[in-house]
Design a protein around this motif. Structure first.
Motif, mmCIF file in Angstrom:
data_model
loop_
_atom_site.group_PDB
_atom_site.id
_atom_site.type_symbol
_atom_site.label_atom_id
_atom_site.label_comp_id
_atom_site.label_asym_id
_atom_site.label_seq_id
_atom_site.Cartn_x
_atom_site.Cartn_y
_atom_site.Cartn_z
ATOM 1 N N GLU A 1 65.376 36.714 9.313
ATOM 2 C CA GLU A 1 63.958 36.814 9.664
ATOM 3 C C GLU A 1 63.393 38.069 9.025
ATOM 4 O OE1 GLU A 1 62.378 34.494 11.182
ATOM 5 O OE2 GLU A 1 64.049 33.276 11.891
ATOM 6 N N ARG A 2 62.840 37.924 7.826
ATOM 7 C CA ARG A 2 62.440 39.082 7.032
ATOM 8 C C ARG A 2 61.405 39.959 7.722
ATOM 9 N NH1 ARG A 2 63.597 38.551 1.654
ATOM 10 N NH2 ARG A 2 62.995 40.745 1.568
ATOM 11 N N ILE A 3 60.571 39.350 8.572
ATOM 12 C CA ILE A 3 59.532 40.130 9.247
ATOM 13 C C ILE A 3 60.134 41.151 10.212
ATOM 14 C CG2 ILE A 3 59.192 38.615 11.243
ATOM 15 C CD1 ILE A 3 56.172 39.101 10.901
ATOM 16 N N MET A 4 61.403 40.925 10.622
ATOM 17 C CA MET A 4 62.068 41.850 11.533
ATOM 18 C C MET A 4 62.366 43.191 10.866
ATOM 19 S SD MET A 4 62.263 40.039 14.287
ATOM 20 C CE MET A 4 63.493 40.704 15.388
ATOM 21 N N GLU A 5 62.174 43.259 9.545
ATOM 22 C CA GLU A 5 62.420 44.515 8.839
ATOM 23 C C GLU A 5 61.475 45.625 9.278
ATOM 24 O OE1 GLU A 5 62.100 43.522 4.752
ATOM 25 O OE2 GLU A 5 64.080 42.592 4.617
ATOM 26 N N ILE A 6 60.346 45.239 9.886
ATOM 27 C CA ILE A 6 59.397 46.258 10.339
ATOM 28 C C ILE A 6 59.891 46.975 11.586
ATOM 29 C CG2 ILE A 6 57.451 44.956 9.398
ATOM 30 C CD1 ILE A 6 56.741 44.093 12.220
ATOM 31 N N ILE A 7 60.910 46.419 12.252
ATOM 32 C CA ILE A 7 61.451 47.028 13.470
ATOM 33 C C ILE A 7 62.583 47.970 13.093
ATOM 34 C CG2 ILE A 7 62.566 46.594 15.693
ATOM 35 C CD1 ILE A 7 61.266 43.860 15.721
ATOM 36 N N PRO A 8 62.484 49.262 13.445
ATOM 37 C CA PRO A 8 63.562 50.207 13.106
ATOM 38 C C PRO A 8 64.840 49.888 13.874
ATOM 39 C CG PRO A 8 61.956 51.244 14.568
ATOM 40 C CD PRO A 8 61.381 49.900 14.189
ATOM 41 N N LEU A 9 65.962 49.924 13.168
ATOM 42 C CA LEU A 9 67.253 49.638 13.777
ATOM 43 C C LEU A 9 67.851 50.911 14.379
ATOM 44 C CD1 LEU A 9 68.927 47.319 11.096
ATOM 45 C CD2 LEU A 9 67.736 46.644 13.179
ATOM 46 N N LEU A 10 68.376 50.785 15.587
ATOM 47 C CA LEU A 10 69.076 51.895 16.238
ATOM 48 C C LEU A 10 70.532 51.858 15.803
ATOM 49 C CD1 LEU A 10 68.647 54.129 18.467
ATOM 50 C CD2 LEU A 10 69.640 52.492 20.065
ATOM 51 N N SER A 11 71.102 53.018 15.517
ATOM 52 C CA SER A 11 72.499 53.046 15.083
ATOM 53 C C SER A 11 73.427 52.767 16.262
ATOM 54 C CB SER A 11 72.841 54.402 14.473
ATOM 55 O OG SER A 11 72.896 55.410 15.469
ATOM 56 N N ALA A 12 74.587 52.207 15.953
ATOM 57 C CA ALA A 12 75.566 51.893 16.993
ATOM 58 C C ALA A 12 76.056 53.152 17.696
ATOM 59 C CB ALA A 12 76.737 51.133 16.381
ATOM 60 N N SER A 13 76.185 54.260 16.954
ATOM 61 C CA SER A 13 76.656 55.511 17.558
ATOM 62 C C SER A 13 75.634 56.068 18.541
ATOM 63 C CB SER A 13 76.961 56.543 16.472
ATOM 64 O OG SER A 13 75.808 56.814 15.689
#
Length: 248
Positions: free
Chosen positions: A175-187
């Motif tokens: 879902e390319r539009i999800m790229e606007i959401i910043p990803l939280l790191s696993a750590s």
């Protein structure tokens, strides 16, 4: 019986509004106090010296994690290959852990599966059977268990947003539009989970900004449904455009 039902339908709605309004201000004051307390709480060292039992379906994944844990100060780490979707494997790794360490103080249940696709992409519904109601079922189960156990065992329910893991990256890719959401790191998520569990929190949502969406879902469900439909429609247009560009 019908008369009682009608009476409850008439009386409970205004009564609930009165109760909600009367509890709202004290509850908000309490929540603000907890929030401020957590802000000024001394950040404890992550090298707590815990002894660990690491479980994964792929044992080779655990070797690096075990070495990292030992380098951070864990005096004893064991690794166990197990499939947590199988009851006999779950019993086995719990028994191995208790037999090795003598007790089990904290269980982190973070196994999950996912397949980012829409209903129209389903070819065989049985493929999605393992995922049906999994998150809601797990949350309801642990909420009920917490009520039954009371303070005997502390249970923290974690509801993460998009995390920078293989699964999270797959969702963004599909879902390319999800790229606007910043990803939280696993750590970062892991650190928040440790702190939240040590505080005895009932719930943890990370990143915390996701929680601002919850009241909208509760109070304005029609608006949220409409917004999600528009979001999905826009996502499909972006994906189709990206596919057409690749074909060209």
């Amino acid at each position: 019986m019908a008369a009682i039902q009608k009476l409850l339908n008439i009386a409970l709605h205004p009564l609930s509004l009165v109760l909600l309004s009367s509890f709202m201000i004290p509850f908000l004051i309490f929540k603000v106090f907890i929030y401020v307390r957590n802000l000024f709480q001394t950040d404890e060292n992550g090298r707590r010296g815990a002894v660990l039992s690491l479980v994964d379906i792929r044992e080779d994944n655990l070797v690096v994690v075990a070495e990292k844990a030992r380098s951070l100060g864990s005096p004893d780490v064991i690794i166990i290959a197990a499939d947590v979707s199988k009851l006999q494997d779950c019993r086995r790794f719990v028994d191995q852990t208790v037999n090795h360490f003598g007790r089990l103080d904290c269980l982190v249940n973070n196994a999950g599966i996912g397949k980012p696709s829409g209903f129209k992409d389903w070819s065989n519904a049985s493929e999605f059977t393992p995922m049906m109601a999994s998150k809601a079922a797990a949350i309801n189960y642990f909420e009920t268990l917490r009520m039954e156990l009371g303070r005997a065992i502390s249970i923290t329910i974690v509801t993460p947003g998009l995390i920078n893991t293989d699964l999270g990256l797959t969702v963004v890719k599909e879902e390319r539009i999800m790229e606007i959401i910043p990803l939280l790191s696993a750590s970062e998520l892991a650190e928040s989970i440790v702190k939240s569990a040590c505080r005895g929190d009932m719930y943890l949502t990370e990143p915390s900004w996701v929680k601002v969406l919850f009241p909208f879902k509760l109070l304005y469900p029609q608006l949220v449904d409409s917004a999600v439909r528009s979001f999905i429609g826009l996502s499909r247009k972006i994906n189709n455009s990206a596919t057409e560009l690749k074909l060209e």
